[in-house]
Design a protein around this motif. Structure first.
Motif, PDB file in Angstrom:
ATOM      1  N   TYR A   1      23.558  74.828  69.601  1.00 25.52           N
ATOM      2  CA  TYR A   1      24.125  75.615  68.508  1.00 25.52           C
ATOM      3  C   TYR A   1      24.508  77.003  69.008  1.00 25.52           C
ATOM      4  O   TYR A   1      23.804  77.617  69.802  1.00 25.52           O
ATOM      5  CB  TYR A   1      23.135  75.762  67.353  1.00 25.52           C
TER       6      TYR A   1
ATOM      7  N   ASP B   1      32.282  71.089  66.443  1.00 19.87           N
ATOM      8  CA  ASP B   1      31.690  69.758  66.491  1.00 19.87           C
ATOM      9  C   ASP B   1      31.587  69.147  65.095  1.00 19.87           C
ATOM     10  O   ASP B   1      31.183  69.820  64.149  1.00 19.87           O
ATOM     11  CB  ASP B   1      30.292  69.838  67.113  1.00 19.87           C
ATOM     12  N   PHE B   2      31.923  67.859  64.991  1.00 23.25           N
ATOM     13  CA  PHE B   2      31.858  67.095  63.743  1.00 23.25           C
ATOM     14  C   PHE B   2      30.965  65.888  63.980  1.00 23.25           C
ATOM     15  O   PHE B   2      31.287  65.041  64.817  1.00 23.25           O
ATOM     16  CB  PHE B   2      33.252  66.622  63.332  1.00 23.25           C
TER      17      PHE B   2
ATOM     18  N   ASN C   1      26.326  61.822  55.784  1.00 22.69           N
ATOM     19  CA  ASN C   1      26.473  63.269  55.962  1.00 22.69           C
ATOM     20  C   ASN C   1      27.480  63.576  57.063  1.00 22.69           C
ATOM     21  O   ASN C   1      27.466  62.939  58.115  1.00 22.69           O
ATOM     22  CB  ASN C   1      25.142  63.919  56.348  1.00 22.69           C
TER      23      ASN C   1
ATOM     24  N   ALA D   1      22.016  76.093  63.016  1.00 16.50           N
ATOM     25  CA  ALA D   1      22.189  74.847  62.282  1.00 16.50           C
ATOM     26  C   ALA D   1      23.686  74.623  62.066  1.00 16.50           C
ATOM     27  O   ALA D   1      24.515  75.429  62.497  1.00 16.50           O
ATOM     28  CB  ALA D   1      21.455  74.921  60.940  1.00 16.50           C
ATOM     29  N   ASP D   2      24.018  73.548  61.369  1.00 14.44           N
ATOM     30  CA  ASP D   2      25.415  73.302  61.017  1.00 14.44           C
ATOM     31  C   ASP D   2      25.929  74.446  60.152  1.00 14.44           C
ATOM     32  O   ASP D   2      25.188  74.988  59.322  1.00 14.44           O
ATOM     33  CB  ASP D   2      25.546  71.989  60.240  1.00 14.44           C
TER      34      ASP D   2
ATOM     35  N   THR E   1      27.928  71.426  55.809  1.00 11.80           N
ATOM     36  CA  THR E   1      27.419  70.063  55.672  1.00 11.80           C
ATOM     37  C   THR E   1      27.960  69.462  54.386  1.00 11.80           C
ATOM     38  O   THR E   1      27.856  70.069  53.319  1.00 11.80           O
ATOM     39  CB  THR E   1      25.884  70.025  55.638  1.00 11.80           C
TER      40      THR E   1
ATOM     41  N   GLU F   1      30.684  61.062  66.568  1.00  8.46           N
ATOM     42  CA  GLU F   1      30.912  62.486  66.782  1.00  8.46           C
ATOM     43  C   GLU F   1      32.288  62.742  67.383  1.00  8.46           C
ATOM     44  O   GLU F   1      32.788  61.981  68.202  1.00  8.46           O
ATOM     45  CB  GLU F   1      29.838  63.015  67.745  1.00  8.46           C
TER      46      GLU F   1
ATOM     47  N   GLY G   1      28.276  66.813  59.334  1.00  5.67           N
ATOM     48  CA  GLY G   1      27.853  68.153  59.736  1.00  5.67           C
ATOM     49  C   GLY G   1      28.888  68.760  60.661  1.00  5.67           C
ATOM     50  O   GLY G   1      29.386  68.088  61.569  1.00  5.67           O
ATOM     51  N   ILE G   2      29.233  70.024  60.423  1.00  2.07           N
ATOM     52  CA  ILE G   2      30.182  70.744  61.269  1.00  2.07           C
ATOM     53  C   ILE G   2      29.427  71.908  61.895  1.00  2.07           C
ATOM     54  O   ILE G   2      28.776  72.681  61.188  1.00  2.07           O
ATOM     55  CB  ILE G   2      31.386  71.243  60.449  1.00  2.07           C
ATOM     56  N   ALA G   3      29.517  72.016  63.216  1.00  2.00           N
ATOM     57  CA  ALA G   3      28.752  73.043  63.931  1.00  2.00           C
ATOM     58  C   ALA G   3      29.613  73.701  64.997  1.00  2.00           C
ATOM     59  O   ALA G   3      30.610  73.136  65.452  1.00  2.00           O
ATOM     60  CB  ALA G   3      27.520  72.416  64.588  1.00  2.00           C
TER      61      ALA G   3
END
Length: 189
Positions: free
Chosen positions: A132, A42-43, A120, A137-138, A141, A93, A122-124
């Protein structure tokens, strides 16, 4: 005199292009600890307050990605052609289905604004329900602030990030060295 002018022009153009182009990052995500699980890479790209218009470009995807993609807000593209995320208001996203257990790689670059608040990326790693997975968390980042170097936070248990030199940089250095050699040779005569 002509050689000196060419040298100055080469150095000036090199500095200008370096100032305009942001770095390119190679991101590698090791999901061996999640073998047998599915979910999403996920971005999420969010601008703060009055952030200048900024784009994140994602390309060079490699890994066991699935066919399903989720795009929300200012997000468009494909794994094959690359994905662009904008930082406009709301949720921006891109999530790509993946079968975890191996290595995932991709490139990230930014076309960042020069004024206003930051943005920001964030990549998760997420499960099928978008919770998650593997980390709370990511895993990476990127914090972009106008006028400052990109701040990168990495969960080293899952990811690595490396800046990739641009091919044009090597060419500029070689051209500059060649021209400097010609100037020195000409000066010795």
């Amino acid at each position: 005199m002509l050689l000196r002018l060419m040298l100055a022009l080469t150095l000036s153009l090199g500095a200008a292009s370096a100032a305009l182009a942001g770095p390119i990052y190679r991101v590698a995500v090791d999901t061996a600890a999640l073998a047998g699980q599915g979910g999403y890479v996920d971005f999420l790209f969010l601008g703060l307050g009055s952030a200048a218009p900024t784009r994140a470009m994602l390309s060079g995807f490699a890994g066991d990605f699935g066919a399903a993609s989720v795009f929300e807000g200012e997000a468009a593209g494909s794994l094959a052609g690359g994905v662009t995320l904008g930082n406009g208001t709301g949720w921006n996203e891109f999530a790509q289905a993946a079968s975890f257990g191996g290595l995932f790689e991709f490139f990230v670059s930014f076309d960042a604004g020069t004024v206003g608040d930051g943005t920001n990326l964030g990549i998760a790693l997420l499960d099928q329900d978008f919770n998650y997975l593997g980390a709370n968390a990511d895993i990476v980042t990127f914090a972009l602030q106008p006028g400052q170097a990109d701040a990168i936070s990495v969960n080293s248990g899952f990811a690595t990030v490396q800046a990739v030199p641009e091919p044009g940089t090597a060419l500029q250095v070689l051209t500059g060295l060649l021209l400097m050699g010609l100037v020195l040779r000409h000066g010795r005569r």
